[in-house]
Design a protein around this motif. Structure first.
Motif, mmCIF file in Angstrom:
data_model
loop_
_atom_site.group_PDB
_atom_site.id
_atom_site.type_symbol
_atom_site.label_atom_id
_atom_site.label_comp_id
_atom_site.label_asym_id
_atom_site.label_seq_id
_atom_site.Cartn_x
_atom_site.Cartn_y
_atom_site.Cartn_z
ATOM 1 N N ALA A 72 -31.940 -27.813 0.852
ATOM 2 C CA ALA A 72 -31.658 -29.105 1.488
ATOM 3 C C ALA A 72 -31.021 -28.902 2.861
ATOM 4 N N HIS A 73 -30.156 -27.928 2.956
ATOM 5 C CA HIS A 73 -29.442 -27.652 4.207
ATOM 6 C C HIS A 73 -30.391 -27.049 5.252
ATOM 7 N N ILE A 74 -31.214 -26.096 4.820
ATOM 8 C CA ILE A 74 -32.171 -25.476 5.749
ATOM 9 C C ILE A 74 -33.178 -26.527 6.229
ATOM 10 N N GLU A 76 -32.560 -29.679 6.577
ATOM 11 C CA GLU A 76 -31.861 -30.514 7.567
ATOM 12 C C GLU A 76 -31.962 -29.873 8.959
ATOM 13 N N HIS A 77 -31.803 -28.559 9.024
ATOM 14 C CA HIS A 77 -31.944 -27.886 10.326
ATOM 15 C C HIS A 77 -33.380 -28.003 10.848
ATOM 16 N N ILE A 78 -34.346 -27.799 9.957
ATOM 17 C CA ILE A 78 -35.723 -27.609 10.413
ATOM 18 C C ILE A 78 -36.411 -28.924 10.781
ATOM 19 N N ASN A 173 -26.474 -17.107 8.646
ATOM 20 C CA ASN A 173 -25.202 -16.719 9.266
ATOM 21 C C ASN A 173 -24.137 -17.799 9.116
ATOM 22 N N GLU A 174 -24.572 -19.056 9.224
ATOM 23 C CA GLU A 174 -23.630 -20.164 9.065
ATOM 24 C C GLU A 174 -22.957 -20.089 7.691
ATOM 25 N N MET A 175 -23.760 -19.845 6.649
ATOM 26 C CA MET A 175 -23.202 -19.842 5.307
ATOM 27 C C MET A 175 -22.381 -18.582 5.027
ATOM 28 N N ALA A 833 -25.840 -17.215 16.400
ATOM 29 C CA ALA A 833 -24.539 -17.815 16.120
ATOM 30 C C ALA A 833 -24.741 -19.251 15.675
ATOM 31 N N TYR A 834 -23.723 -19.823 15.024
ATOM 32 C CA TYR A 834 -23.850 -21.206 14.595
ATOM 33 C C TYR A 834 -23.767 -22.139 15.797
ATOM 34 N N GLY A 835 -22.979 -21.772 16.788
ATOM 35 C CA GLY A 835 -22.883 -22.651 17.949
ATOM 36 C C GLY A 835 -22.410 -21.915 19.181
#
Ligand code: ZN
Length: 971
Positions: A72-74, A76-78, A173-175, A833-835
């Motif tokens: 679900a999280h991936i 959301e990114h995609i 990497n975020e997780m 990186a996440y951000g």
């Protein structure tokens, strides 16, 4: 932007296209109306009509994962990486600078995913609506996007198949970063412990060892099933015409689908026969204070409006403040430093939960905490709850219902989240917005006798569905996780043939190639510079002088609340008191006052106010970066009927605070635990402050107030003893404060503005002039702080010019251009990186670049250094316009009745008048690319650069080639 509410509301049963109006509910507290509709395809739609310029939207999908691959999280990114109508690599980030939105985001919770935005511009609303609908319902979901943001194999040197293989991916990497943070580990463990048979047992964000099991096909199938009109909950808010919004959604989305059935219902969790014990670990070395214990219960369904209200009230009674009957014995036991994370009532699971416990303790204390929690609850149930405490809590609910504020989230989105809670679980959405029926039931039952004590007996003490959950640090875990990751890579790649290896190389190169390609953002809708309001808002207020005090009174439609700020400008502060100021501000509202102890004061605050706080600030003049001023500001709010009592509380806290050794020790432990827990969340901000302190006087003070230096000095006091000396310094700060110059700002409805403020102004008796601090900047040397973290937070800072300097607007525009055009691409997309971002503090004159949850150190500092070359690339009118639009948003922050007056008044007081701000805006709108190149060459030079980072290990080996040597200190 002058559309008004369509005069006539629809009626129940009306057809609006293929939508049918199901319900209409008046929302008297917020002066709005809720309209509930359904679409033929099964989509649900809630529209809140309200006279608010800041319109909002959200589309929410129940997403119920069956594993911990983070699907679900991936997803959301995609979905935010290109759609059919908007095939650009990152429409979401590309829209940020083409919009005047006040909020844009996407969020994955444990059982839903939502895509909300808000904006004050009508054209912008429909632009964003189109982008959001296309992204969520028609995403491209390219294989390369899955590899970039999900997971992929990559060789350490991407084109060299003999170099070591690594797992990469933005979410991966975020997780990894998230699962190193105790708070996130606790949250995942909590759901799993209480609901082991349900979707909550999975890590909906994705656990790093499971993410590689997600396939591209699995991701697409999850989207097709869940992101469908039949599974969608739409929300709209504001005064734009509903018919037009529905017509857009129909044409863009509904017309392209047929109905489909998906069972996303979550069953009941089978009840435990016996209470359980669980222990989970996180990577950490603080075995003395790094553990926490939470005693948690499963309750009834969270969509039951009566039960939901009762548990919310009971939770506030038991834990809502320092004097609360469960909080106080827990804290005074001295077992731990503060309440455990997630203490209180949660309705974010289909069946609710209640938890209480302690954090900041050594491992192995679970039995002690459990006994303490159970014994205390038993005692409360037997002795009975003081009805005054229940009244105080109900009064807090009255404030929450009346308050209209954009603090945290835009109000329109706060309304969405209140309504979503019951709605997504099949309950009545209106119960999230108006509680008078349920409050009526509760008051009637309270008149009959005890309500809450039997709840404690039945649903806590006699409820075997209980888990005592311990979260403990494991100093070896980080190393084992690394080893596990290596083992995973080895296992997954064991059968790789030469062909597989060359495919990995080819795919890596293809991804790099795609990332380097310019997509054409001109397919996205945009606004023009003429959409930027040329003036900052004017706000009417009256101002008068009462002795040394300046008093402003601001009339605003506050829903019947009164807000009071008391800013005390400090005289010269001796340098040994600088570190004490933030501790003073933290302790002064949490101690006692006017001879009462902290318990009495906390009860008084709960009974008559909506909360009070104190903060310490450093102000700069618009024309001089060294012209500083220090202040302590006391703030509070109350229902207008209690405003005189609020004045008395603030007076007592300011004039006669009581600091005791015992209470201070509790508070400092709490604060230390809180600061430590914030390092991994706020790593970039800490690194930026550490860098800014080297080049800016205001930055140097901010580092003392809220940076890692504040943490170090606090740690020194707590761990090496120093309480008596601190008590002495706190009393000196108090004496100093009363010689300060008070500036008051009262915001309330017109008829409530005559409040007598003399009790406060009379407390200030001295005549010392306002001080002019001249702090030393920290030594200009690269600074590294090491802590338990698998990722780094890197930062660089440059000192530039004050607000009124002609180059300041260009620097602000430059920060936006570098952020969206360069750093996000280099640090997030390419670096994993996440951000990554750039910022310009217009008042402190500090320009920063930073990265967040970053697997790289050396590479990122090279990216910072090479920012200059980006300006030599082909930049055109579009890039410039976007950067100016984006910068102009920062000059028009979202305000609400509670904030707009105080911002205007304190801004005027500090010299940032509407005229000064308008002039800034006019210059900003005229910035040219030539200006950007010039300010870059003038101010962002290597000699002016100050470096800092927060990371897991000594970075010096890694960065040697760059000619940087960091001072390394362990946190
Ligand atoms: Zn994410």
């Amino acid at each position: 932007m002058t559309t008004t509410t369509s005069a006539a509301l629809p009626r129940v049963g009306d057809r609006l296209g293929r939508y049918t109006v199901q319900r209409l509910d008046a929302l008297p507290e917020m002066q709005g109306t809720l309209i509930l509709l359904t679409h033929e395809l099964g989509a649900r739609h809630a529209h809140v009509v309200r006279d608010d310029d800041n319109s909002a939207f959200g589309v929410t999908f129940p997403t119920v994962p069956r594993d911990s691959t983070g699907v679900a999280h991936i997803l959301e990114h995609i979905v935010l990486m290109g759609s059919q109508q908007y095939p650009v690599s990152d429409p979401f980030f590309a829209m940020l600078p083409r919009s005047l939105n006040t909020f844009m985001n996407a969020m994955t919770s444990n059982d839903w995913t939502t895509y909300p935005f808000a904006t004050r511009n009508e054209q912008d609303y429909f632009n964003l609506l189109s982008v959001y609908l296309d992204a969520t319902f028609f995403p491209l979901m390219r294989y390369e996007s899955f590899r970039q943001d999900g997971h992929r194999f990559e060789f350490e040197t991407p084109d060299d198949p003999t170099s070591p293989l690594k797992l990469q991916g933005v979410v991966y990497n975020e997780m990894k970063g998230a699962m190193a943070a105790p708070g996130a580990v606790m949250w995942r463990a909590f759901g799993k412990a209480l609901y082991p048979d349900l979707t909550y047992a999975n890590n909906s964000g994705g656990s790093p060892q499971d993410i590689p099991n997600l396939t591209y096909e699995g991701l697409r199938a999850f989207h097709a099933a869940h992101y469908h009109p039949s599974n969608a909950f739409f929300y709209t808010y504001g005064k734009l015409p509903l018919e037009r919004i529905l017509a857009e959604i129909e044409a863009h989305v509904m017309a392209h689908f047929t109905r489909h059935e998906l069972d996303v219902s979550i069953p009941d969790q089978a009840a435990f026969a016996q209470p359980r014990q669980e222990t989970v670990t996180y990577p950490g070395s603080d075995v003395e204070r790094g553990a926490q214990v939470s005693v948690a219960w499963k309750l009834g369904r969270s969509n039951d409006a009566d039960a939901n209200l009762r548990w919310s009230v009971l939770s506030d009674v038991l834990l809502g403040n320092a004097a609360a009957p469960l909080t106080r014995p827990l804290i005074e036991s001295g077992l731990g430093a503060g309440l455990a994370d997630l203490s209180g009532y949660r309705d974010s699971f289909r069946e609710g939960a209640f938890a209480a416990g302690l954090k900041g303790l050594p491992a192995g204390k679970a039995p002690d905490v459990e006994t303490l929690v159970l014994d205390t609850l038993r005692e409360i149930a037997e002795r009975g709850i003081d009805p005054a405490l229940i009244e105080s809590s109900l009064h807090q609910f009255e404030i929450a219902q009346k308050e209209v504020s954009n603090a945290g989230y835009p109000y329109g989105l706060q309304v969405m989240f209140r309504l979503l809670g019951p709605w997504l679980y099949g309950g009545d959405p209106v119960t999230g917005l108006r509680l008078e029926t349920e409050l009526g039931h509760l008051r009637a039952d309270l008149a009959q006798g005890r309500v809450f004590e039997p709840m404690i007996e039945r649903e806590l003490l006699n409820n075997p569905h209980r888990v005592t959950l311990e979260l403990a640090p494991d100093p070896q875990l980080a190393e084992r996780t690394e080893a596990d990751e290596q083992a995973l890579v080895t296992r997954l790649s064991a059968d790789f043939t030469d062909e597989d290896r060359s495919r990995i190389v080819a795919e890596s190169l293809r991804l790099k190639e795609l990332q380097a390609q310019e997509s054409d953002p001109d397919v996205l809708p945009t606004l023009a510079l003429s959409d930027v309001p040329p003036q900052v808002p004017r706000v009417a207020y009256t101002q008068d002088q009462a002795g040394r005090a300046t008093v402003a009174r601001v009339p605003q439609p506050t829903g019947g609340l009164s807000y009071l700020d008391v800013q005390v400008r400090l005289p010269d502060v001796p340098s040994d008191l600088l570190d004490t100021l933030p501790l003073y501000a933290f302790a002064v509202t949490r101690g006692g006052a006017a001879g009462d102890d902290y318990v009495a004061l906390a009860r008084r605050i709960e009974a008559v106010t909506g909360g009070i706080s104190a903060s310490v600030g450093v102000g700069t003049r618009p024309d001089d970066l060294s012209g500083l001023r220090l202040s302590v500001t006391f703030s509070g709010k109350a229902l207008a009927r209690n405003a005189p009592a609020l004045v008395d509380v603030l007076r007592d806290v300011i004039a006669t605070p009581v600091f005791t050794r015992e209470r201070l020790e509790q508070l400092l432990k709490q604060r230390l635990a809180g600061l430590k827990a914030s390092i991994l969340q706020g790593g970039s901000a800490y690194a930026e402050r550490l860098a800014a302190a080297q080049v800016s006087p205001a930055g140097a003070i901010t580092e003392h107030f809220s940076g890692l230096s504040a943490l170090a000095s606090l740690k020194g006091i707590v761990e090496d003893g120093g309480l008596d000396a601190l008590l002495d310094r706190l009393n000196r700060v108090h004496a100093l404060l009363l010689t300060g110059t008070p500036v008051l700002c009262l915001t309330a409805t017109e008829s409530d503005l005559t409040l007598d403020l003399r009790p406060i102004t009379a407390a200030f008796t001295g005549d010392a002039p306002v001080g002019a601090p001249h702090p030393e900047s920290a030594p200009h040397r690269p600074q590294a702080r090491t802590t338990d973290s698998p990722v780094a937070f890197n930062a660089v800072a440059f000192r530039t010019v004050p607000y009124t300097h002609a180059d300041s607007p260009a620097l602000l525009v430059l920060s936006r251009l570098l952020r969206s055009g360069y750093l996000l691409k280099e640090i997030r997309e390419k670096g994993g990186a996440y951000g990554g971002g750039a910022g310009f503090d217009t008042r402190e004159g500090v320009f920063t670049m930073s990265s967040y949850r970053d697997p790289n150190v050396k590479r990122t500092f090279e990216v910072f250094r090479d920012a200059r070359t980006f300006l030599d690339t082909e930049l055109g009118v579009r890039e410039l316009t976007e950067a100016i639009l984006s910068a102009s948003k920062l000059l028009d922050p979202l305000t609400s009745p509670d904030t707009i007056g105080r911002m205007r008044f304190f801004g005027d007081q500090a010299g940032y008048t509407p005229e000064v701000q308008d002039a800034y805006k006019a210059r900003l709108l005229a910035v040219t690319l030539e200006d950007l190149r010039r300010v870059m060459a003038t101010y962002l030079t290597p000699e002016r650069a100050a470096y800092a980072l927060v990371t897991g290990q000594d970075p010096n080996e890694d960065v040697r080639e760059l000619g940087l040597t960091f001072d390394v200190q362990a946190l």
